[in-house]
Design an enzyme around this catalytic site. Structure first.
Site, PDB file in Angstrom:
ATOM      1  N   SER A  96      14.785   3.243 -37.209  1.00 40.42           N
ATOM      2  CA  SER A  96      14.665   4.200 -38.303  1.00 40.42           C
ATOM      3  C   SER A  96      15.530   5.402 -37.978  1.00 40.42           C
ATOM      4  O   SER A  96      15.925   5.610 -36.816  1.00 40.42           O
ATOM      5  CB  SER A  96      13.202   4.634 -38.434  1.00 40.42           C
ATOM      6  OG  SER A  96      13.060   5.789 -39.243  1.00 40.42           O
TER       7      SER A  96
ATOM      8  N   TYR B 241       4.825   7.605 -35.011  1.00 42.82           N
ATOM      9  CA  TYR B 241       5.947   6.821 -35.538  1.00 42.82           C
ATOM     10  C   TYR B 241       7.253   7.215 -34.851  1.00 42.82           C
ATOM     11  O   TYR B 241       8.033   6.358 -34.426  1.00 42.82           O
ATOM     12  CB  TYR B 241       6.039   7.045 -37.048  1.00 42.82           C
ATOM     13  CG  TYR B 241       7.003   6.133 -37.770  1.00 42.82           C
ATOM     14  CD1 TYR B 241       6.583   4.879 -38.222  1.00 42.82           C
ATOM     15  CD2 TYR B 241       8.314   6.530 -38.026  1.00 42.82           C
ATOM     16  CE1 TYR B 241       7.457   4.043 -38.911  1.00 42.82           C
ATOM     17  CE2 TYR B 241       9.190   5.705 -38.708  1.00 42.82           C
ATOM     18  CZ  TYR B 241       8.760   4.459 -39.151  1.00 42.82           C
ATOM     19  OH  TYR B 241       9.626   3.636 -39.814  1.00 42.82           O
TER      20      TYR B 241
END
Length: 253
Positions: free
Chosen positions: A135, A148
């Protein structure tokens, strides 16, 4: 990809996690269309079976938070796409420790376990591709996403170690780093982001999700899948240990 044809990955087996929806589903479909036999790994049983039936793959219903279940996955994949993930948005001082641990298990430990089991097969065949769906948060941080961001940064490091160890055996390992993608995971964040930032849900897309990008739109899952497929193609055989931003210009700032 115009150079892609049905025989590009003929005879190869691919294992894709989180393959029942979103990016994972798009990756499973792209790899199958290129000729690979795909293991569709997800805990959503019916959705995984539907994807597998549509692409001619094999559905494997697994909770990636369970180490023993991960270790029971097939070890004969030539291609591994570590995609499965989950999100929790909360200030760090209010972040539930058990949720933090769960996210690390699914997004760091499970990829480690999967690659640990499949590398011997790749080494024996002198060819392998590990593609980690990281990401932009593997390269940059955002507030309220401690678990995350931590997991994606860890996945980046794991990918580089795989690249170094796998290189003598014909195995490459890379990350793709999308910004916000049109997936159920992103859509589910809108309410949480609105609450965390104290703004209406209608303002989240422009003011939060797309605030740092130059290209003001969500990335489509098929765009990420095309990059994953390219990293498995001969043209990318010399690329390893890399991180490919697909972030609309976010990291250009």
């Amino acid at each position: 990809m115009e150079s892609t044809h049905a025989s590009l990955l003929a005879g190869r087996k691919a294992l894709v996690t989180g393959a029942a929806s979103g990016i994972g589903r798009a990756c499973a479909q792209a790899l199958a269309e290129a000729g690979a036999a795909v293991y569709v790994v997800d805990r959503a049983a019916e959705a995984a079976k539907e994807v597998a039936e549509r692409i001619g793959g094999t559905a494997l219903v697994v909770d990636l938070a369970e180490g023993a279940a991960v270790d029971a996955l097939p070890d004969d994949a030539d291609i591994v796409v570590n995609n499965a993930g989950l999100q929790h948005v909360a200030p760090l001082h209010e972040f539930p420790p058990e949720r933090f641990t769960l996210i690390q298990r699914v997004m760091v430990e499970a990829p480690f376990r999967i690659v640990r089991r499949t590398l011997p097969h790749m080494y024996a065949g002198g060819w392998g591709r590990v593609v980690n769906v990281s990401s932009v948060h593997g390269l940059r941080a955002s507030a309220f996403k401690s678990a995350y961001v931590t997991a994606k940064h860890a996945l980046e490091g794991l990918s580089k170690v795989i690249a170094l160890e796998g290189a003598p055996h014909g195995v490459t390992s890379n990350c793709v780093n999308p910004g916000y993608v049109r997936t159920p995971l992103v859509e589910s964040q809108i309410a949480a982001q609105a609450a965390a930032h104290g703004i209406p849900e209608a303002d989240v897309l422009d003011r939060i999700i797309l605030d740092r990008t130059a290209i003001k739109r969500l990335i489509e899952p098929e765009e990420v899948a095309a990059a994953v497929l390219w990293l498995c193609a001969p043209a990318a055989a010399g690329i390893t240990g890399a991180s490919l931003p697909m972030d609309g210009g976010w990291t250009a700032r």
